[in-house]
Design an enzyme around this catalytic site. Structure first.
Site, PDB file in Angstrom:
ATOM      1  N   GLU A  28      64.000  90.486  48.780  1.00 53.36           N
ATOM      2  CA  GLU A  28      64.449  90.308  50.163  1.00 53.36           C
ATOM      3  C   GLU A  28      65.944  90.512  50.343  1.00 53.36           C
ATOM      4  OE1 GLU A  28      62.309  87.188  52.181  1.00 53.36           O
ATOM      5  OE2 GLU A  28      63.664  87.238  53.887  1.00 53.36           O
TER       6      GLU A  28
ATOM      7  N   ARG B 125      62.556  93.838  53.246  1.00 54.48           N
ATOM      8  CA  ARG B 125      61.511  92.802  53.203  1.00 54.48           C
ATOM      9  C   ARG B 125      61.654  91.839  54.381  1.00 54.48           C
ATOM     10  NH1 ARG B 125      58.821  89.628  48.047  1.00 54.48           N
ATOM     11  NH2 ARG B 125      57.354  88.429  49.302  1.00 54.48           N
TER      12      ARG B 125
ATOM     13  N   HIS C  91      59.020  85.267  62.917  1.00 56.80           N
ATOM     14  CA  HIS C  91      59.103  84.045  62.119  1.00 56.80           C
ATOM     15  C   HIS C  91      60.338  83.201  62.405  1.00 56.80           C
ATOM     16  CE1 HIS C  91      55.731  85.780  60.039  1.00 56.80           C
ATOM     17  NE2 HIS C  91      55.658  84.784  59.192  1.00 56.80           N
TER      18      HIS C  91
ATOM     19  N   GLU D 137      49.227  87.663  61.406  1.00 59.26           N
ATOM     20  CA  GLU D 137      50.013  88.426  60.419  1.00 59.26           C
ATOM     21  C   GLU D 137      49.566  89.893  60.391  1.00 59.26           C
ATOM     22  OE1 GLU D 137      52.634  87.066  59.060  1.00 59.26           O
ATOM     23  OE2 GLU D 137      52.257  84.923  58.743  1.00 59.26           O
TER      24      GLU D 137
ATOM     25  N   HIS E 170      50.275  78.200  61.155  1.00 60.50           N
ATOM     26  CA  HIS E 170      51.351  79.156  60.900  1.00 60.50           C
ATOM     27  C   HIS E 170      51.163  80.413  61.757  1.00 60.50           C
ATOM     28  CE1 HIS E 170      54.449  81.325  58.754  1.00 60.50           C
ATOM     29  NE2 HIS E 170      53.589  82.303  58.529  1.00 60.50           N
TER      30      HIS E 170
ATOM     31  N   ASN F 202      59.587  89.158  58.409  1.00 58.39           N
ATOM     32  CA  ASN F 202      59.894  87.931  59.144  1.00 58.39           C
ATOM     33  C   ASN F 202      59.817  88.116  60.650  1.00 58.39           C
ATOM     34  OD1 ASN F 202      60.355  86.533  56.784  1.00 58.39           O
ATOM     35  ND2 ASN F 202      62.519  87.092  56.730  1.00 58.39           N
TER      36      ASN F 202
ATOM     37  N   HIS G 106      59.095  79.668  62.888  1.00 54.82           N
ATOM     38  CA  HIS G 106      59.377  78.526  62.000  1.00 54.82           C
ATOM     39  C   HIS G 106      59.928  77.336  62.779  1.00 54.82           C
ATOM     40  CE1 HIS G 106      59.573  81.074  58.097  1.00 54.82           C
ATOM     41  NE2 HIS G 106      58.390  80.509  58.255  1.00 54.82           N
TER      42      HIS G 106
ATOM     43  N   LYS H 188      51.986  95.368  53.315  1.00 60.89           N
ATOM     44  CA  LYS H 188      52.804  94.312  52.725  1.00 60.89           C
ATOM     45  C   LYS H 188      53.312  94.740  51.344  1.00 60.89           C
ATOM     46  CE  LYS H 188      53.988  89.829  51.605  1.00 60.89           C
ATOM     47  NZ  LYS H 188      53.884  88.397  51.745  1.00 60.89           N
TER      48      LYS H 188
ATOM     49  N   ARG I 156      57.738  78.530  31.506  1.00 64.11           N
ATOM     50  CA  ARG I 156      58.591  79.582  32.085  1.00 64.11           C
ATOM     51  C   ARG I 156      57.826  80.809  32.561  1.00 64.11           C
ATOM     52  NH1 ARG I 156      61.856  78.352  27.701  1.00 64.11           N
ATOM     53  NH2 ARG I 156      63.496  76.888  28.295  1.00 64.11           N
TER      54      ARG I 156
ATOM     55  N   LYS J 293      55.961  85.625  46.355  1.00 61.00           N
ATOM     56  CA  LYS J 293      56.693  84.412  46.749  1.00 61.00           C
ATOM     57  C   LYS J 293      55.785  83.217  46.520  1.00 61.00           C
ATOM     58  CE  LYS J 293      59.834  85.962  50.387  1.00 61.00           C
ATOM     59  NZ  LYS J 293      60.212  85.755  51.802  1.00 61.00           N
TER      60      LYS J 293
HETATM   61  N1  LIG Z   1      53.979  83.374  49.834  1.00 59.85           N
HETATM   62  C1  LIG Z   1      54.011  84.027  50.958  1.00 59.85           C
HETATM   63  O1  LIG Z   1      54.487  85.154  51.033  1.00 59.85           O
HETATM   64  C2  LIG Z   1      53.408  83.389  52.173  1.00 59.85           C
HETATM   65  C3  LIG Z   1      53.208  84.145  53.326  1.00 59.85           C
HETATM   66  C4  LIG Z   1      52.599  83.534  54.409  1.00 59.85           C
HETATM   67  C5  LIG Z   1      52.227  82.202  54.350  1.00 59.85           C
HETATM   68  N2  LIG Z   1      52.447  81.492  53.219  1.00 59.85           N
HETATM   69  C6  LIG Z   1      52.032  80.085  53.124  1.00 59.85           C
HETATM   70  O2  LIG Z   1      50.634  80.025  53.322  1.00 59.85           O
HETATM   71  C7  LIG Z   1      50.283  78.755  53.872  1.00 59.85           C
HETATM   72  C8  LIG Z   1      49.323  78.959  54.992  1.00 59.85           C
HETATM   73  O3  LIG Z   1      48.179  79.571  54.461  1.00 59.85           O
HETATM   74  P1  LIG Z   1      46.786  79.547  55.228  1.00 59.85           P
HETATM   75  O4  LIG Z   1      46.996  79.924  56.637  1.00 59.85           O
HETATM   76  O5  LIG Z   1      45.863  80.346  54.395  1.00 59.85           O
HETATM   77  O6  LIG Z   1      46.439  78.006  55.274  1.00 59.85           O
HETATM   78  P2  LIG Z   1      45.802  76.975  54.229  1.00 59.85           P
HETATM   79  O7  LIG Z   1      45.909  77.423  52.836  1.00 59.85           O
HETATM   80  O8  LIG Z   1      46.378  75.671  54.597  1.00 59.85           O
HETATM   81  O9  LIG Z   1      44.242  77.022  54.621  1.00 59.85           O
HETATM   82  C9  LIG Z   1      43.847  76.693  55.941  1.00 59.85           C
HETATM   83  C10 LIG Z   1      42.614  75.774  55.917  1.00 59.85           C
HETATM   84  O10 LIG Z   1      41.455  76.534  55.560  1.00 59.85           O
HETATM   85  C11 LIG Z   1      40.784  75.910  54.474  1.00 59.85           C
HETATM   86  N3  LIG Z   1      40.127  77.009  53.751  1.00 59.85           N
HETATM   87  C12 LIG Z   1      40.704  77.945  52.968  1.00 59.85           C
HETATM   88  N4  LIG Z   1      39.816  78.898  52.640  1.00 59.85           N
HETATM   89  C13 LIG Z   1      38.641  78.549  53.217  1.00 59.85           C
HETATM   90  C14 LIG Z   1      37.343  79.145  53.272  1.00 59.85           C
HETATM   91  N5  LIG Z   1      37.080  80.322  52.719  1.00 59.85           N
HETATM   92  N6  LIG Z   1      36.383  78.484  53.940  1.00 59.85           N
HETATM   93  C15 LIG Z   1      36.639  77.323  54.567  1.00 59.85           C
HETATM   94  N7  LIG Z   1      37.842  76.720  54.586  1.00 59.85           N
HETATM   95  C16 LIG Z   1      38.828  77.338  53.923  1.00 59.85           C
HETATM   96  C17 LIG Z   1      41.844  75.140  53.754  1.00 59.85           C
HETATM   97  O11 LIG Z   1      41.299  74.078  53.022  1.00 59.85           O
HETATM   98  C18 LIG Z   1      42.701  74.654  54.913  1.00 59.85           C
HETATM   99  O12 LIG Z   1      42.140  73.515  55.492  1.00 59.85           O
HETATM  100  C19 LIG Z   1      51.582  78.093  54.274  1.00 59.85           C
HETATM  101  O13 LIG Z   1      51.856  77.083  53.343  1.00 59.85           O
HETATM  102  C20 LIG Z   1      52.613  79.212  54.190  1.00 59.85           C
HETATM  103  O14 LIG Z   1      53.886  78.738  53.841  1.00 59.85           O
HETATM  104  C21 LIG Z   1      53.024  82.062  52.143  1.00 59.85           C
HETATM  105 ZN   LIG Z   2      53.964  84.339  58.031  1.00 56.17          ZN
END
Ligand SMILES: NC(=O)c1ccc[n+]([C@@H]2O[C@H](COP(=O)([O-])OP(=O)(O)OC[C@H]3O[C@@H](n4cnc5c(N)ncnc54)[C@H](O)[C@@H]3O)[C@@H](O)[C@H]2O)c1
Ligand SMILES: [Zn+2]
Length: 322
Positions: free
Chosen positions: A198, A202, A209, A146, A225, A206, A213, A188, A82, A104
């Site tokens: 949200e 918040r 987005h 972003e 993304h 978006n 999306h 942020k 939990r 999130k």
């Molecule tokens: N929680 C939130 O508020 C929030 C906000 C925005 C996005 N997200 C989520 O984040 C995800 C996207 O994140 P992302 O864009 O970081 O993509 P990702 O985590 O998929 O990473 C992108 C690629 O880079 C590689 N990688 C990561 N760090 C590296 C490094 N230092 N050197 C070399 N390769 C590296 C990963 O293995 C992957 O292939 C989505 O799932 C999205 O839903 C969440």
């Molecule tokens: Zn985003």
């Protein structure tokens, strides 16, 4: 420790070595990269491994990776016993300025992105911009989307600073990256602090987005993304101009900065505009059947609108056609 397989041999080893040097006993699980691996099934082995090791309430979970890993590691921390203390160590620009901050967490479901999740705030977020040296350039640009978003929704001056310093991001100038990341985390964090669950402002995060999306889903994640958010910001800003909220000079500045960040501003191969529009209507952010849009009325300020005529929305999406 929850680690992204792509960086296990580089940053992963560094982290495990640091923990060992500090005499902290650590267990790790390596998760497969790729949005298609962000599912419940993919995290079940982590539960087995950690529960098998008799963790307790105070055992922290550390995620090391991009947003995918910080979301999954965060969800594991939120749900194990939990809720365990969480430390996020983001290694993509996107995760540094966005995903790792705000609490999130979650995984995807066959019916949509991030539909299974929880709010779980990290105890701390550790950011080392040097980890960006190994990041593929496309991922760096994705994170920039972003950053541009944060400036458009909150900070006209920050937008101008980014316009002036953009090349320093591509040069991986650590002094500027420090400044940029700190600035973005601050934006942020302020928004999230004011509205953690949200209920109101918040939603400003978006911006871009709602369109983004839909593009992400219809194109089956062939765009990153950030690329989808870039396209979404172009469509939303055009929509704001159509609604006479935003002037066309600001629109040009927005499109220009996105282009200079080497992010897409059009060229979408949309053969089925209706399908992509349906996708948008089904997005979970649709409040009571009405499409809600976060639209800029100037650079640095946005307004939430739920009274936008469908035809204008369709036209804005269509404008992204190549
Ligand atoms: N929680 C939130 O508020 C929030 C906000 C925005 C996005 N997200 C989520 O984040 C995800 C996207 O994140 P992302 O864009 O970081 O993509 P990702 O985590 O998929 O990473 C992108 C690629 O880079 C590689 N990688 C990561 N760090 C590296 C490094 N230092 N050197 C070399 N390769 C590296 C990963 O293995 C992957 O292939 C989505 O799932 C999205 O839903 C969440
Ligand atoms: Zn985003």
């Amino acid at each position: 420790v929850v680690i992204d397989a792509n960086i296990f041999n580089s940053h992963g080893q560094t982290l495990l070595r640091s923990l060992a040097d500090a005499k902290i006993e650590a267990l790790h699980v390596i998760l497969q990269p790729g949005e298609q691996h962000k599912t419940m099934a993919d995290i079940l082995p982590a539960y087995d491994r950690f529960l098998g090791a008799k963790i307790e309430r105070r055992t922290p979970i550390i995620s090391l990776g991009g947003g995918m890993i910080t979301d999954m590691g965060g969800f594991i921390a939120a749900t194990l016993l939990r809720g365990l203390p969480l430390v996020q160590i983001p290694t993509t620009l996107l995760a540094m300025v966005d995903a790792s901050v705000g609490g999130k967490t979650g995984v995807n479901h066959a019916t949509g992105k991030n539909l299974i999740g929880a709010f779980h705030q990290p105890r701390c977020v550790l950011i080392d911009p040097q980890t960006l040296r190994t990041l593929p350039p496309r991922e760096l640009r994705s994170g920039l989307a972003e950053c541009i978003k944060h400036e458009i929704i909150r900070d006209a001056e920050g937008f101008a600073v980014l316009e002036a310093n953009l090349p320093r991001v591509f040069d991986l100038d650590v002094e500027y990256l420090d400044e940029l990341i700190t600035h973005n985390v601050t934006i942020k964090a302020r928004v999230v602090e004011a509205d953690p669950f949200e209920k109101g402002e918040r939603a400003h995060l978006n911006f871009g987005h709602t369109f983004g999306h839909a593009i992400e889903n219809v194109f089956n994640y062939s765009y990153t993304h950030g690329e989808c958010v870039a396209l979404g910001m172009v469509a939303a800003s055009r929509l704001a101009v159509e609604l006479k909220m935003l002037d066309s000079i600001s629109l040009d500045r927005i499109i220009n900065l996105i282009k200079r960040a080497e992010l897409p501003v059009g060229g979408l191969n949309i053969d089925d505009l209706d399908r992509i529009m349906d996708e948008m209507l089904f997005d979970k952010k649709v409040a009571s059947g009405k499409l809600r849009f976060v639209l800029p009325d100037r650079i640095g300020h946005v307004v939430v609108r739920d009274d936008v005529p469908y035809a204008l929305v369709r036209q804005a999406m269509q404008s992204l056609r190549g």
